[in-house]
Design a protein around this motif. Structure first.
Motif, PDB file in Angstrom:
ATOM      1  N   GLU A 193       0.839  -1.191   0.000  1.00 15.17           N
ATOM      2  CA  GLU A 193       0.000   0.000   0.000  1.00 15.17           C
ATOM      3  C   GLU A 193       0.876   1.244   0.000  1.00 15.17           C
ATOM      4  O   GLU A 193       2.077   1.183   0.297  1.00 15.17           O
ATOM      5  CB  GLU A 193      -0.928   0.006   1.221  1.00 15.17           C
ATOM      6  N   ARG A 194       0.264   2.356  -0.354  1.00 16.69           N
ATOM      7  CA  ARG A 194       1.005   3.617  -0.409  1.00 16.69           C
ATOM      8  C   ARG A 194       1.395   4.069   0.996  1.00 16.69           C
ATOM      9  O   ARG A 194       0.629   3.901   1.942  1.00 16.69           O
ATOM     10  CB  ARG A 194       0.171   4.697  -1.101  1.00 16.69           C
ATOM     11  N   LEU A 195       2.561   4.658   1.085  1.00 21.57           N
ATOM     12  CA  LEU A 195       3.087   5.131   2.358  1.00 21.57           C
ATOM     13  C   LEU A 195       2.897   6.634   2.451  1.00 21.57           C
ATOM     14  O   LEU A 195       3.346   7.389   1.575  1.00 21.57           O
ATOM     15  CB  LEU A 195       4.570   4.770   2.484  1.00 21.57           C
ATOM     16  N   ASP A 196       2.223   7.076   3.499  1.00 27.15           N
ATOM     17  CA  ASP A 196       1.963   8.499   3.723  1.00 27.15           C
ATOM     18  C   ASP A 196       2.899   8.997   4.815  1.00 27.15           C
ATOM     19  O   ASP A 196       2.842   8.540   5.968  1.00 27.15           O
ATOM     20  CB  ASP A 196       0.502   8.704   4.131  1.00 27.15           C
ATOM     21  N   LEU A 197       3.778   9.922   4.469  1.00 25.48           N
ATOM     22  CA  LEU A 197       4.751  10.471   5.414  1.00 25.48           C
ATOM     23  C   LEU A 197       4.318  11.818   5.976  1.00 25.48           C
ATOM     24  O   LEU A 197       5.125  12.503   6.612  1.00 25.48           O
ATOM     25  CB  LEU A 197       6.116  10.635   4.730  1.00 25.48           C
ATOM     26  N   THR A 198       3.067  12.195   5.781  1.00 23.80           N
ATOM     27  CA  THR A 198       2.623  13.511   6.260  1.00 23.80           C
ATOM     28  C   THR A 198       2.731  13.614   7.771  1.00 23.80           C
ATOM     29  O   THR A 198       3.171  14.634   8.312  1.00 23.80           O
ATOM     30  CB  THR A 198       1.180  13.760   5.806  1.00 23.80           C
ATOM     31  N   ASP A 231       8.901  12.195  -0.683  1.00 29.54           N
ATOM     32  CA  ASP A 231       7.484  11.913  -0.896  1.00 29.54           C
ATOM     33  C   ASP A 231       6.967  12.557  -2.170  1.00 29.54           C
ATOM     34  O   ASP A 231       6.071  12.027  -2.837  1.00 29.54           O
ATOM     35  CB  ASP A 231       6.687  12.413   0.304  1.00 29.54           C
ATOM     36  N   ASP A 235       6.914   7.442  -5.580  1.00 27.84           N
ATOM     37  CA  ASP A 235       5.686   6.805  -5.121  1.00 27.84           C
ATOM     38  C   ASP A 235       6.074   5.792  -4.053  1.00 27.84           C
ATOM     39  O   ASP A 235       6.443   4.648  -4.353  1.00 27.84           O
ATOM     40  CB  ASP A 235       4.963   6.132  -6.289  1.00 27.84           C
ATOM     41  N   ASP A 329      -7.828   2.463  -2.584  1.00 37.48           N
ATOM     42  CA  ASP A 329      -7.459   3.783  -3.110  1.00 37.48           C
ATOM     43  C   ASP A 329      -8.222   4.907  -2.432  1.00 37.48           C
ATOM     44  O   ASP A 329      -8.463   5.964  -3.030  1.00 37.48           O
ATOM     45  CB  ASP A 329      -7.711   3.838  -4.618  1.00 37.48           C
ATOM     46  N   PRO A 333      -7.068   8.009   4.919  1.00 38.74           N
ATOM     47  CA  PRO A 333      -6.381   6.825   5.445  1.00 38.74           C
ATOM     48  C   PRO A 333      -7.274   6.040   6.394  1.00 38.74           C
ATOM     49  O   PRO A 333      -7.963   6.600   7.246  1.00 38.74           O
ATOM     50  CB  PRO A 333      -5.156   7.419   6.168  1.00 38.74           C
TER      51      PRO A 333
END
Length: 384
Positions: A193-198, A231, A235, A329, A333
């Motif tokens: 899955e996509r990694l969110d670094l926010t 980021d 991707d 998608d 989150p």
């Protein structure tokens, strides 16, 4: 030293009967041939063979292509059947186990329809979404209805290539002992899955001024900028290894030498299900959950020598994994703190002293309290 045994990758392949064709393929070809021959027998007195071949040859060629053709490892006849089912099924499905309720009149009067959203019947009536998972208990066990129960656990990974040959043999032996101990279905699922670094970037920038030394503060800011640049340019993905254990309701069925259900077990399975339905279903479900707990403990003990840490998921984490699998998608989150579809959102009475009002979300997954002021909410009005 024991010799390794190679397991073929097509263990789930259907058995062939004749000329490398399965029984299903032979049945389709035989039925098509019988229909064409019967039609020719009925019309041979009025139609010449050349005229009859005009519609018969395309039908025969299409049947052969459907039977022998494959795409992504699936035969074309199965793909065609799946396409027909998808076309005939409702295009708008919602999670509504209690049933579909009509929209309120005040909302239906103001709703606008997009012509592209209309289905073949000319309406947008939703249908209840049938999912294999009926719910998640407080202990994190997934209820599969008549198919039994399942449990999810996250597993750590081991770098196999950096180990010595002796250590690699030890890891393989430890994992082999766990595989030999299995008596029920197990799935090893690798999710990407996509990694969110926010969150990490915001935390670094917020905590940087509180660091005891200016050099540490500068390093924290530079690391936050590096993560932001990474980021934006790439991707980022992350992988999660899940161990899924499933337990059917009732006793285990016998299996044959290939790992599938034996003919005798398939013959008596319906009788066992009927006997189980007559007995207490709740007792069978509790017994299945107890077996799941025991199997999880065995997995923890058998995989720990190889350095694999098995951590069972609780109710919130299991729900988040199922929600992410159904909607990978999503822009929001998935988290166990989000309100569910059946959660009731209430507000506490407004205090008279001008203090911030407290909004509470109550539901089956617990209660979460949020503090907001009147100016922080969109529009400055209290939700009802």
């Amino acid at each position: 030293m024991p010799q390794p045994v190679r397991i073929p990758a097509d263990v789930d392949r259907e058995d062939t009967v004749l000329a490398n064709l399965t029984a299903r393929q032979l049945l389709i070809l035989a039925v098509t041939g019988i229909v064409l021959y019967g039609t020719w027998t009925a019309v041979r007195d009025v139609l010449p063979l050349a005229v009859f071949a005009v519609p018969a040859v395309p039908v025969a060629v299409a049947t052969v292509l459907l039977v022998l053709g494959r795409r992504d490892g699936i035969s074309l006849d199965r793909l065609a059947l799946a396409a027909v089912r998808q076309r005939m099924s409702p295009h708008y499905q919602v999670s509504a186990p209690e049933g579909i309720h009509p929209a309120p009149a005040w909302l239906a009067d103001r709703a606008t329809l997009n012509p592209q959203d209309l289905n073949a019947k000319g309406d947008t009536a939703p249908a209840a979404l049938a999912l294999p998972a009926k719910g998640v208990t407080e202990t994190g066990v997934v209820d599969l209805g008549t198919d039994g129960v399942a449990a999810l656990a996250v597993c750590s990974t081991v770098n196999f290539s950096l180990r010595t040959p002796t250590e690699q043999e030890s890891l393989v032996a430890a994992f082999g002992r766990y595989l030999h101990s299995l008596t029920a279905p197990v799935q090893v699922l690798v999710r990407t899955e996509r990694l969110d670094l926010t969150g990490q970037i915001s935390e670094l920038r917020e905590q940087a001024p509180s660091l005891p030394h200016p050099a540490l503060e500068e390093a924290a800011r530079e690391h936050a900028d590096y993560l932001a640049q990474l980021d934006a340019q790439s991707d980022l993905l992350r992988r999660q290894v899940l161990l899924v254990l499933r337990e059917p309701l009732g006793a285990q069925r016998a299996v044959d030498g290939l790992g599938g259900p034996s003919p005798l077990a398939a013959f008596t399975h319906r009788r066992r299900l009927r006997d189980a339905a007559q007995s207490s279903v709740e007792a069978a479900r509790r017994a299945a959950e107890a077996r799941l707990v025991q199997r999880l403990d065995e997995a923890v003990d058998l995989l720990s020598p190889s350095g694999i840490v098995v951590t069972p998921l609780d109710a919130g984490q299991a729900t988040a994994v199922l929600a992410a699998a159904c909607n990978p998608d999503s822009l929001v989150p998935v988290s166990s703190h989000l309100a569910g579809a059946d959660d009731v959102i209430t507000t506490a009475p407004a205090p008279d002293d001008g203090a911030p009002r407290v909004f509470e979300r109550s539901g089956t997954s617990g209660r979460e309290t949020h503090h907001h002021t009147e100016d922080e909410r969109p529009g400055g009005r209290e939700p009802r």
